[in-house]
Design a protein around this motif. Sequence first.
Motif, PDB file in Angstrom:
ATOM      1  N   LEU A 184      28.614  40.091  38.807  1.00  0.00           N
ATOM      2  CA  LEU A 184      29.922  39.578  38.420  1.00  0.00           C
ATOM      3  C   LEU A 184      30.273  38.382  39.308  1.00  0.00           C
ATOM      4  N   PRO A 185      31.224  37.541  38.940  1.00  0.00           N
ATOM      5  CA  PRO A 185      31.969  37.553  37.683  1.00  0.00           C
ATOM      6  C   PRO A 185      31.152  37.029  36.496  1.00  0.00           C
ATOM      7  N   LEU A 186      31.651  37.385  35.300  1.00  0.00           N
ATOM      8  CA  LEU A 186      31.059  36.899  34.062  1.00  0.00           C
ATOM      9  C   LEU A 186      31.950  35.800  33.465  1.00  0.00           C
ATOM     10  N   ASP A 187      31.313  34.846  32.814  1.00  0.00           N
ATOM     11  CA  ASP A 187      32.062  33.868  32.025  1.00  0.00           C
ATOM     12  C   ASP A 187      31.862  34.196  30.553  1.00  0.00           C
ATOM     13  N   LEU A 188      32.956  34.463  29.855  1.00  0.00           N
ATOM     14  CA  LEU A 188      32.879  34.769  28.413  1.00  0.00           C
ATOM     15  C   LEU A 188      33.639  33.708  27.647  1.00  0.00           C
ATOM     16  N   ALA A 197      37.298  22.836  19.963  1.00  0.00           N
ATOM     17  CA  ALA A 197      37.852  22.928  21.318  1.00  0.00           C
ATOM     18  C   ALA A 197      37.630  24.364  21.778  1.00  0.00           C
ATOM     19  N   VAL A 198      37.679  24.580  23.085  1.00  0.00           N
ATOM     20  CA  VAL A 198      37.546  25.946  23.590  1.00  0.00           C
ATOM     21  C   VAL A 198      38.754  26.734  23.133  1.00  0.00           C
ATOM     22  N   THR A 199      38.509  27.840  22.413  1.00  0.00           N
ATOM     23  CA  THR A 199      39.664  28.600  21.949  1.00  0.00           C
ATOM     24  C   THR A 199      39.929  29.795  22.854  1.00  0.00           C
ATOM     25  N   ARG A 200      38.869  30.501  23.247  1.00  0.00           N
ATOM     26  CA  ARG A 200      39.063  31.669  24.092  1.00  0.00           C
ATOM     27  C   ARG A 200      38.061  31.651  25.228  1.00  0.00           C
ATOM     28  N   PHE A 201      38.560  31.772  26.430  1.00  0.00           N
ATOM     29  CA  PHE A 201      37.680  31.812  27.581  1.00  0.00           C
ATOM     30  C   PHE A 201      38.278  32.741  28.625  1.00  0.00           C
ATOM     31  N   VAL A 202      37.411  33.509  29.277  1.00  0.00           N
ATOM     32  CA  VAL A 202      37.901  34.320  30.394  1.00  0.00           C
ATOM     33  C   VAL A 202      36.782  34.524  31.413  1.00  0.00           C
ATOM     34  N   THR A 203      37.158  34.479  32.677  1.00  0.00           N
ATOM     35  CA  THR A 203      36.237  34.841  33.746  1.00  0.00           C
ATOM     36  C   THR A 203      36.523  36.286  34.118  1.00  0.00           C
ATOM     37  N   ILE A 204      35.505  37.130  34.027  1.00  0.00           N
ATOM     38  CA  ILE A 204      35.700  38.572  34.174  1.00  0.00           C
ATOM     39  C   ILE A 204      35.187  39.031  35.524  1.00  0.00           C
ATOM     40  N   ASP A 205      36.073  39.574  36.340  1.00  0.00           N
ATOM     41  CA  ASP A 205      35.630  40.140  37.613  1.00  0.00           C
ATOM     42  C   ASP A 205      35.783  41.664  37.570  1.00  0.00           C
ATOM     43  N   GLU A 206      35.560  42.324  38.695  1.00  0.00           N
ATOM     44  CA  GLU A 206      35.540  43.795  38.676  1.00  0.00           C
ATOM     45  C   GLU A 206      36.923  44.386  38.384  1.00  0.00           C
ATOM     46  N   LYS A 207      37.960  43.551  38.443  1.00  0.00           N
ATOM     47  CA  LYS A 207      39.286  44.060  38.156  1.00  0.00           C
ATOM     48  C   LYS A 207      39.687  43.936  36.680  1.00  0.00           C
ATOM     49  N   ASN A 208      38.884  43.218  35.892  1.00  0.00           N
ATOM     50  CA  ASN A 208      39.256  42.990  34.494  1.00  0.00           C
ATOM     51  C   ASN A 208      39.427  44.311  33.747  1.00  0.00           C
ATOM     52  N   GLN A 209      40.598  44.485  33.151  1.00  0.00           N
ATOM     53  CA  GLN A 209      40.942  45.774  32.587  1.00  0.00           C
ATOM     54  C   GLN A 209      40.068  46.160  31.400  1.00  0.00           C
TER      55      GLN A 209
ATOM     56  N   GLU B 239      52.918  41.973  30.911  1.00  0.00           N
ATOM     57  CA  GLU B 239      53.281  43.386  31.016  1.00  0.00           C
ATOM     58  C   GLU B 239      52.365  44.297  30.184  1.00  0.00           C
ATOM     59  N   THR B 240      51.473  43.705  29.357  1.00  0.00           N
ATOM     60  CA  THR B 240      50.555  44.532  28.559  1.00  0.00           C
ATOM     61  C   THR B 240      49.618  45.293  29.482  1.00  0.00           C
ATOM     62  N   MET B 241      49.393  46.578  29.180  1.00  0.00           N
ATOM     63  CA  MET B 241      48.610  47.397  30.094  1.00  0.00           C
ATOM     64  C   MET B 241      47.233  47.787  29.552  1.00  0.00           C
ATOM     65  N   LEU B 242      47.055  47.741  28.231  1.00  0.00           N
ATOM     66  CA  LEU B 242      45.832  48.310  27.653  1.00  0.00           C
ATOM     67  C   LEU B 242      44.887  47.264  27.067  1.00  0.00           C
ATOM     68  N   ASN B 243      43.590  47.417  27.380  1.00  0.00           N
ATOM     69  CA  ASN B 243      42.534  46.627  26.739  1.00  0.00           C
ATOM     70  C   ASN B 243      42.682  45.128  26.918  1.00  0.00           C
ATOM     71  N   VAL B 244      43.240  44.737  28.052  1.00  0.00           N
ATOM     72  CA  VAL B 244      43.479  43.321  28.303  1.00  0.00           C
ATOM     73  C   VAL B 244      42.199  42.653  28.786  1.00  0.00           C
TER      74      VAL B 244
END
Lengths: 286, 286
Positions: A184-188, A197-209, B239-244
């Motif tokens: 980790l982290p992951l780039d999605l 254009a980039v529509t959805r991007f997130v960097t995922i670390d160990e805290k990502n819910q 404030e969203t808690m699930l599946n974020v």
Amino acid sequence: MRLNQGLVFLSDSRTNAGVDQVGTFRKMTVFEHPGDRMLVMMTAGNLSISQAIRQIVAEHVDSDGRSIWNVTSMYDAARIVGDAVRTVHQREAKALAACGIDFNVSIILGGQIGAERCRLFQVYSAGNFIESHDENTYFQIGEAKYGKPIIDRVINPATSLDEAAKCALISMDSTLRSNISVGLPLDLLVYETERLAVTRFVTIDEKNQYFRMIRDTWGQQLKQVFEGIVDPVWNAAPETMLNVLSSTNMNSKPVRVAIPEHAGRGGLAVTPLQSLAQQFGSGEQH
Amino acid sequence: MRLNQGLVFLSDSRTNAGVDQVGTFRKMTVFEHPGDRMLVMMTAGNLSISQAIRQIVAEHVDSDGRSIWNVTSMYDAARIVGDAVRTVHQREAKALAACGIDFNVSIILGGQIGAERCRLFQVYSAGNFIESHDENTYFQIGEAKYGKPIIDRVINPATSLDEAAKCALISMDSTLRSNISVGLPLDLLVYETERLAVTRFVTIDEKNQYFRMIRDTWGQQLKQVFEGIVDPVWNAAPETMLNVLSSTNMNSKPVRVAIPEHAGRGGLAVTPLQSLAQQFGSGEQH
């Protein structure tokens, strides 16, 4: 992954030059000119080579004035990446070889330019490349094997982008658990077709819910499915119909080595054995 | 796999020397002297090397009169196998190297001798070897990566033999689906501790009822679990808690390459970009 609805890219960020020299470097790069083009490049292999290629792809303008920023098709963009691989090879390969280092790099390039459809390519160390079509709707580079079975089972061109992103994360979770060289982290990045254009991007670390939920749920439910599958029935009567792993009329035998004369240490009664010579008659080379 | 209740061995039978030269050879060999010892050897890698090693292991008696048939511990048996690897290396490696062929073989050796406990070893190409302990309760050789995640998730020393056999078959099913160099039939041998003879053995082909059930059920239920996991929530309110997966206050950004001055083909408005130099400051070699 290339789906009807768009593209999904997922990369980790672990690099290592030996286990005592581990680092975090992002391996996904975006070339975006909103409204005109959106390209994503991911690299695996030697990091210095990857970075050199990226630099050239980003900046190079050839003698005809063409660059990653103005070519009119993804195919031409893949050629630019392939040429960059070859340029770096010419510059670096000899010196690397002198230190015993292979010229080792793999690249995934995907995206959309103007009115062209979404396209996805894999570029090899030699600068040549292949394109993904519906029969093979994804490419993996780097530590690909652990995570391949789940993708093979669920992904096809009709899969939605959210389902594909979910599958990519589950696949990466399996890889993370089984191989320490992935981290980790992951780039999605999820790209919806025709947005340019980039529509959805997130960097995922160990805290990502969401990723934590996937890790917990997937492992737990996999175990439940596993436990729900009945145990095999051994040496079933011939009329048994369910869950038969072996039956009394099957008569399958392991390859046994005959005990040599001189080795009868215990002097115990021994049943007749199948010899090696009976099993292996072919002379072909494998 | 080495469990408290005994040992589970599973091997495929595909060998290939190039994709146009595929053959079926059984890779599991049993050295059994009922009541005295039961040993199983499985091989991966070059088939001629594997067979040469097996021949030597089966027949060789050293100058002290010791052989696989009379040593009193599995450790000594593993040394005999390691010595056989070295003998074949001495005899073959130079000629193979002249043809550009690596001396490539991996061996799993497990079993029980007399009153000693069940033991499991992996022997390398150099003839050295390691033993499995509770923290690492299984070895894989050959195409190991595809099937590793499921074993990592479910097997521990307390797993029953039937459950372990089931897991081995599921693991092999994943490998079969994702890699063409692995093929049926499979040899499955389950050894119950202190029996000192083969207790359960079956050769599994495409008609085997239990294996077919596993292939169908596992794939289908995996898909169900997959579909049962909810899709990610993108750009959730704080404030969203699930599946974020990402939330509006997360602010994660891909590594974007700045559009160079000369490339403004479209003249569209572009948001400020993060440059490569900001992302990659380290000078270490990876």
